[in-house]
Each structure stands twice: as structure tokens, then as C-alpha cells.
Design a protein around this motif. Structure first.
Motif, mmCIF file in Angstrom:
data_model
loop_
_atom_site.group_PDB
_atom_site.id
_atom_site.type_symbol
_atom_site.label_atom_id
_atom_site.label_comp_id
_atom_site.label_asym_id
_atom_site.label_seq_id
_atom_site.Cartn_x
_atom_site.Cartn_y
_atom_site.Cartn_z
ATOM 1 N N PRO A 28 83.842 26.036 1.773
ATOM 2 C CA PRO A 28 82.651 25.381 1.217
ATOM 3 C C PRO A 28 81.410 26.264 1.392
ATOM 4 C CG PRO A 28 83.872 23.863 2.605
ATOM 5 C CD PRO A 28 84.494 25.218 2.793
ATOM 6 N N PRO A 29 80.541 26.318 0.387
ATOM 7 C CA PRO A 29 79.375 27.211 0.425
ATOM 8 C C PRO A 29 78.206 26.642 1.237
ATOM 9 C CG PRO A 29 79.441 26.049 -1.652
ATOM 10 C CD PRO A 29 80.692 25.665 -0.901
ATOM 11 N N ILE A 30 78.451 26.404 2.517
ATOM 12 C CA ILE A 30 77.432 25.805 3.378
ATOM 13 C C ILE A 30 76.230 26.731 3.531
ATOM 14 C CG2 ILE A 30 76.959 24.983 5.723
ATOM 15 C CD1 ILE A 30 79.926 24.013 5.730
ATOM 16 N N ALA A 31 76.464 28.022 3.729
ATOM 17 C CA ALA A 31 75.353 28.970 3.883
ATOM 18 C C ALA A 31 74.493 29.001 2.620
ATOM 19 C CB ALA A 31 75.884 30.367 4.210
ATOM 20 N N GLU A 32 75.118 28.914 1.463
ATOM 21 C CA GLU A 32 74.358 28.918 0.209
ATOM 22 C C GLU A 32 73.517 27.644 0.081
ATOM 23 O OE1 GLU A 32 75.010 29.889 -4.519
ATOM 24 O OE2 GLU A 32 76.730 29.970 -3.169
ATOM 25 N N LEU A 33 74.067 26.512 0.491
ATOM 26 C CA LEU A 33 73.286 25.271 0.507
ATOM 27 C C LEU A 33 72.060 25.430 1.404
ATOM 28 C CD1 LEU A 33 76.015 22.486 0.866
ATOM 29 C CD2 LEU A 33 74.513 22.869 -1.095
ATOM 30 N N MET A 34 72.275 26.006 2.570
ATOM 31 C CA MET A 34 71.180 26.196 3.520
ATOM 32 C C MET A 34 70.114 27.141 2.956
ATOM 33 S SD MET A 34 73.489 26.312 7.007
ATOM 34 C CE MET A 34 72.261 27.214 7.910
ATOM 35 N N ARG A 35 70.535 28.194 2.265
ATOM 36 C CA ARG A 35 69.564 29.129 1.671
ATOM 37 C C ARG A 35 68.710 28.419 0.620
ATOM 38 N NH1 ARG A 35 73.824 32.733 2.266
ATOM 39 N NH2 ARG A 35 74.577 32.413 0.144
ATOM 40 N N HIS A 36 69.357 27.617 -0.234
ATOM 41 C CA HIS A 36 68.607 26.878 -1.259
ATOM 42 C C HIS A 36 67.612 25.920 -0.607
ATOM 43 C CE1 HIS A 36 70.392 27.901 -5.174
ATOM 44 N NE2 HIS A 36 71.533 28.056 -4.522
ATOM 45 N N ALA A 37 68.076 25.157 0.376
ATOM 46 C CA ALA A 37 67.213 24.185 1.049
ATOM 47 C C ALA A 37 66.033 24.881 1.723
ATOM 48 C CB ALA A 37 68.022 23.382 2.068
ATOM 49 N N ASP A 38 66.296 26.008 2.376
ATOM 50 C CA ASP A 38 65.242 26.755 3.051
ATOM 51 C C ASP A 38 64.224 27.294 2.046
ATOM 52 O OD1 ASP A 38 64.096 27.946 5.465
ATOM 53 O OD2 ASP A 38 64.745 29.864 4.607
ATOM 54 N N ALA A 39 64.716 27.852 0.943
ATOM 55 C CA ALA A 39 63.826 28.413 -0.080
ATOM 56 C C ALA A 39 62.916 27.348 -0.688
ATOM 57 C CB ALA A 39 64.652 29.086 -1.172
ATOM 58 N N LEU A 40 63.398 26.101 -0.723
ATOM 59 C CA LEU A 40 62.619 25.008 -1.313
ATOM 60 C C LEU A 40 61.788 24.255 -0.278
ATOM 61 C CD1 LEU A 40 65.391 23.719 -3.713
ATOM 62 C CD2 LEU A 40 63.244 24.835 -4.385
ATOM 63 N N GLY A 41 61.863 24.675 0.985
ATOM 64 C CA GLY A 41 61.077 24.037 2.030
ATOM 65 C C GLY A 41 61.565 22.652 2.418
ATOM 66 N N ALA A 42 62.870 22.439 2.351
ATOM 67 C CA ALA A 42 63.442 21.130 2.674
ATOM 68 C C ALA A 42 63.251 20.784 4.143
ATOM 69 C CB ALA A 42 64.927 21.102 2.325
ATOM 70 N N THR A 43 63.077 19.485 4.400
ATOM 71 C CA THR A 43 62.957 18.995 5.777
ATOM 72 C C THR A 43 64.125 18.091 6.152
ATOM 73 O OG1 THR A 43 61.612 17.134 5.042
ATOM 74 C CG2 THR A 43 60.443 19.132 5.735
ATOM 75 N N ALA B 28 75.796 20.964 11.978
ATOM 76 C CA ALA B 28 76.022 21.817 13.140
ATOM 77 C C ALA B 28 75.368 23.190 13.002
ATOM 78 C CB ALA B 28 77.522 21.993 13.377
ATOM 79 N N ARG B 29 75.167 23.635 11.764
ATOM 80 C CA ARG B 29 74.674 25.000 11.542
ATOM 81 C C ARG B 29 73.167 25.109 11.412
ATOM 82 N NH1 ARG B 29 78.455 28.072 7.330
ATOM 83 N NH2 ARG B 29 76.846 29.624 7.708
ATOM 84 N N GLN B 30 72.473 23.995 11.422
ATOM 85 C CA GLN B 30 71.017 24.043 11.308
ATOM 86 C C GLN B 30 70.443 22.773 11.935
ATOM 87 O OE1 GLN B 30 69.455 21.851 8.616
ATOM 88 N NE2 GLN B 30 71.446 20.925 8.970
ATOM 89 N N SER B 31 69.128 22.691 12.048
ATOM 90 C CA SER B 31 68.520 21.594 12.806
ATOM 91 C C SER B 31 67.960 20.457 11.956
ATOM 92 C CB SER B 31 67.402 22.148 13.692
ATOM 93 O OG SER B 31 66.403 22.743 12.881
ATOM 94 N N LEU B 32 67.998 20.565 10.648
ATOM 95 C CA LEU B 32 67.458 19.502 9.802
ATOM 96 C C LEU B 32 68.398 18.304 9.787
ATOM 97 C CD1 LEU B 32 66.255 21.564 6.696
ATOM 98 C CD2 LEU B 32 64.942 20.874 8.714
ATOM 99 N N PRO B 33 67.847 17.086 9.656
ATOM 100 C CA PRO B 33 68.708 15.908 9.603
ATOM 101 C C PRO B 33 69.531 15.875 8.320
ATOM 102 C CG PRO B 33 66.420 15.300 9.216
ATOM 103 C CD PRO B 33 66.427 16.756 9.582
#
Length: 155
Positions: free
Chosen positions: A43-58, A88-93
């Protein structure tokens, strides 16, 4: 998960993952594209995280694919596993929210606007993520928190 900041929605599919983001006030949701999945790959979890980070997701809202009667399926278990790994891979809810009928609502929305869905599967998937996110934002505006929080999986 109060909509303080931008929520990132994920509509998990076999071939594509639809994505949407809210505004900072938690009032509007916008589709922001898809991630194409490759058969047999992790599963592309790292790619999801990159998109969320780039968009400033909380925070994340992940669609939980239950069957029409509300029962869990193999895909439900897959999404629960992915959401736990994401947590598990990041701190956002991360919250899992019932996504039944989001795709049909997205298809209906496109048709109601006079559009065709032919050749637009990616647009439909992103719009389904948007429909999911809109339901979360609407509920939050009324003081209701949809879904269930995800506990991080130990990898």
C-alpha cells in the motif's frame, strides 16, 4: 477530530485511491486527485503521507468500505490495516468513517451537473473522497464526530 485545520480524506480502492482536502475552517471539501495502485505492491502509505504533508493536513479521514448491510469484508480489513500503519508512521490523527454510497453519490453529482462519467474513473474516486469528507465536516459542524479513531499498528 474537530476540523481545526485541514482534513485529508482517503477513498481506498483496488486500482485508485481518491483524495480530498478540507479548508482550514472545516467548511469546504475539495477533490485533490488520485493515487494509482499497482497490483501486488505494498500500500502506498508514504505517498499518502507526502500528499497530506504537501497540502498541510492536520488529520486523516479514511473511508471504511463496509458492505451494504454494514458488515465487514476483506477490503474492510485491508483498510483497517492500512489506517493502523498510517497512524503508526506519523503523528496526525486518523479516523475511519463509513464510506458506503460515496461513489454512487459522486456519480449522481456528476450526472446532475450534466457531466459524463465515461473515462473519468479517477475524477469519480476523488469526488467520492470529497463526499466522504463533506459528511465528516457537516457532522462536525453539528457537534457530531463520525467514525472511529485508529490506534497505531506496531510494524
Amino acid at each position: 477530530m474537530a476540523p481545526a485545520g485541514r482534513l485529508f480524506a482517503v477513498d481506498w480502492g483496488d486500482k485508485r485511491i481518491g483524495l480530498a482536502i478540507s479548508d482550514e475552517l472545516g467548511m469546504l471539501a475539495s477533490p485533490v486527485g488520485i493515487i494509482t495502485r499497482r497490483a501486488g505492491k505494498r500500500p502506498p502509505i508514504a505517498e499518502l503521507m507526502r500528499h497530506a504533508d504537501a497540502l498541510g493536513a492536520t488529520g486523516y479521514v479514511v473511508g471504511l468500505p463496509l458492505d451494504p448491510a454494514g458488515a465487514e469484508t476483506d477490503r474492510t480489513r485491508e483498510v483497517r490495516d492500512v489506517a493502523a500503519k498510517l497512524a503508526a508512521r506519523q503523528s496526525l490523527p486518523v479516523r475511519l468513517v463509513d464510506e458506503r454510497f460515496t461513489t454512487s453519490a459522486a456519480l449522481r453529482s456528476i450526472k446532475d451537473q450534466g457531466g459524463s462519467t465515461r473515462g473519468r474513473k479517477g475524477d469519480v474516486d476523488a469526488l467520492a473522497a470529497c463526499v466522504l469528507l463533506e459528511s465528516v465536516l457537516r457532522a462536525a459542524s453539528q457537534g457530531v464526530e463520525l467514525g472511529e479513531p485508529v490506534v497505531a499498528a506496531v510494524e
